[in-house]
Design a protein around this motif. Sequence first.
Motif, short mmCIF file in Angstrom:
data_model
loop_
_atom_site.label_atom_id
_atom_site.label_comp_id
_atom_site.label_asym_id
_atom_site.label_seq_id
_atom_site.Cartn_x
_atom_site.Cartn_y
_atom_site.Cartn_z
N LYS A 202 39.51 9.01 -2.33
CA LYS A 202 40.52 9.19 -1.27
C LYS A 202 39.89 9.30 0.11
O LYS A 202 40.43 8.80 1.09
N GLN A 203 38.74 9.98 0.20
CA GLN A 203 38.11 10.20 1.50
C GLN A 203 37.30 9.00 1.98
O GLN A 203 37.05 8.86 3.17
N SER A 204 36.90 8.14 1.06
CA SER A 204 36.09 6.98 1.45
C SER A 204 36.99 5.85 1.93
O SER A 204 38.01 5.54 1.30
N LYS A 205 36.59 5.21 3.05
CA LYS A 205 37.42 4.16 3.65
C LYS A 205 37.39 2.88 2.81
O LYS A 205 38.36 2.12 2.82
N THR A 206 36.31 2.62 2.16
CA THR A 206 36.21 1.43 1.32
C THR A 206 35.73 1.82 -0.08
O THR A 206 35.20 2.91 -0.29
N LYS A 207 35.92 0.90 -1.02
CA LYS A 207 35.47 1.16 -2.38
C LYS A 207 33.94 1.30 -2.42
O LYS A 207 33.41 2.15 -3.13
N ALA A 208 33.26 0.47 -1.62
CA ALA A 208 31.80 0.54 -1.58
C ALA A 208 31.33 1.90 -1.08
O ALA A 208 30.35 2.47 -1.58
N ALA A 209 32.04 2.45 -0.10
CA ALA A 209 31.68 3.77 0.43
C ALA A 209 31.90 4.84 -0.62
O ALA A 209 31.10 5.79 -0.75
N GLY A 210 33.00 4.70 -1.39
CA GLY A 210 33.26 5.67 -2.45
C GLY A 210 32.17 5.64 -3.50
O GLY A 210 31.74 6.69 -3.99
N ILE A 211 31.74 4.43 -3.87
CA ILE A 211 30.66 4.30 -4.85
C ILE A 211 29.37 4.92 -4.31
O ILE A 211 28.67 5.66 -5.01
N ARG A 212 29.07 4.61 -3.02
CA ARG A 212 27.84 5.13 -2.42
C ARG A 212 27.86 6.65 -2.37
O ARG A 212 26.87 7.32 -2.71
N ALA A 346 32.85 7.47 -10.17
CA ALA A 346 33.07 7.13 -8.77
C ALA A 346 33.06 5.62 -8.58
O ALA A 346 33.83 5.06 -7.79
N ALA A 347 32.20 4.93 -9.32
CA ALA A 347 32.13 3.47 -9.24
C ALA A 347 33.31 2.81 -9.94
O ALA A 347 33.80 1.76 -9.50
N PHE A 348 33.80 3.42 -11.02
CA PHE A 348 34.92 2.85 -11.79
C PHE A 348 35.98 3.93 -12.02
O PHE A 348 36.10 4.48 -13.12
N PRO A 349 36.75 4.27 -10.99
CA PRO A 349 37.73 5.37 -11.09
C PRO A 349 38.80 5.13 -12.15
O PRO A 349 39.40 6.08 -12.65
#
Length: 643
Positions: A202-212, A346-349
Amino acid sequence: MRRILFTFTLLVAAVIANAQIVNPVNWSFSQKQISANEFELILTAEIENGWHLYSTDLPEGGPIKTSFNFENLENVELIGEVNASKESIETFDNSFQMNLRYFEGEVVFTQKVKVNGTGKVSGYLEFMSCNDETCTPPMDEEFSFELEGETAQVKETSTPEKAGSDRNYWSIFFIAFLGGMAALLTPCVFPMIPMTVSFFTKQSKTKAAGIRNGIWYGVSIIIIYVILGTVVTAVFGAESLNSLSTNPWFNLFFALLLFVFAFSFMGAFEIVLPSSWVNAVDKKADKGGLLGIFFMAFALALVSFSCTGPIVGALIVEAARSGGMAPVVGMLGFSSALAIPFALFAAFPGWLNSLPKSGGWLNSVKVVLGFLEFAFAFKFLSIADMVLDLRIIEREEFFAIWIAIFIGLALYLWGKIRLPHDSPMTHLPVSRFVLGTVVFAFVIYMIPGLWGAPVKLISGFPPPVDYAESPLGVGKSQPAGFVTDGHTTGTMALGIHTGPHGIPLFDDYDKALAYAKETGKPLLIDFTGKGCTNCRKMEDNVWVDQEVKNMFLEEYVIVSLYVDLREKLPEDEQFISETTGKKIRTVGNKWTDFQISRYNRNTQPYYVIVDHTEKELVDGYSYNSDPRSFADWLKTGVEAFKE
């Protein structure tokens, strides 16, 4: 021509005989000047393939460690201690119930000294070596150095690369990883997975950011726990923890610690950290960024401490017994198991939907872990009891306690026992029924241990068979003529004592030979050692065989001659060996020289059968863990004696 053939035959026979005297460690000595008045004494051991040389830091009660005795120091002062060029390999030895360290290949030992002008150093080193089948007795090698200041000859010695204790570290990592997987299934950690992953997505702007961010969160968990392992190693020292592994007070402390953890898991109380610590870390986590995520991981470690603390504590306790970098490796394994799910989800919610819902089963996991920690606590108590020789927790008591604990665990899994924080159970899940049945089957398997059965599945946990109220097994009578002293051991006329598995043994050759003549039986000579791990394997795997044991009791008089006894001989009994040319100082030296001079052997275990004139009846018997082969050899000896 006949004379030439005869001489050749003698030479061949001599070569064959001498081949039975092994010397798998070759020592060489040199010195190196490192300043105007400082030198490095270099003692190099070249070890044959397949053999190993025991380390300098073995715990008491095990094999003979490598030791350096500097007897004569003329104008010379020792600086520090002897150092090895590489880290010793470590492994757990079931025979001695301890971690043993040893070297393979080549190892260089160095000792720094300070010389005042011209100086001399002399002394001897003592060592013991083994392979997978046999051991040498303790051997000594004399050395001497002449140091002449700046004019001394400089000799460089190459330093082998460090071998490490890779095999033991991998096992520690794997066990710790399983501990981390168990911690994931506790009520303090499992519900945090979807909460934390949802926060990142939710807090990450992109999926890549969420994974990182999720990956950094997992890495932060690993860093935090590895730092904990590093601190433990730094505070106690990489090697000192291993030397404490057989310390009774250290083991008593570990046992009490595990009792506290067990009762906490069972619901008696919760181990929590001060709320001020958690609040302070939470404030740091609110700052965001990579540093904020790191403090989020730190907050997870603090919040979940009531569940992870007992598991982490138990893992560090066991890793600490291995010494070296084991606590660091253990925490790396534990934290990796915790971190990987957070990074993956986190990579595969979408995988979150496949997770089971939180519920009472999470508390059941805690309770099961509590039962296991309760059982392991008695292992540490038994070690302290054996070292102090209190005989409070002998083999029978240990089995009785473990049987009671695992019966309790089986009843808990079947729903017959409820503990605090357990949810009401309207029906028994199939998984709990199956697991409870497995635990109860384990209980049935342990019960024969009360009557002296080996119970090999848990070999290494209970005390050895000779540390028991009934060394022969409950309900079994002592050998004929045996007179007890009111305890588990006993004595017989002429110096017989209780040996492994209750077998009566002599430790004096002359008395044993006299008793063999009196009883009309052949004499079996057992060349052995207190620190001979292969000798213990023979006793544990071959002597325990019923056919072998019956022949020992009925057909033979047995004398065990320990080649590593350190007891000094009286001055008037010390001598220079005619066979080896070495000085015989101790009882062990005496029996080693006896074996070499009589039978051209210097390895153990080694068995010899002689008649009343001390004539060898059959060829000697070396290490072979097949009971049938040993029993056949014993029968051959009896037949030869009767001819």
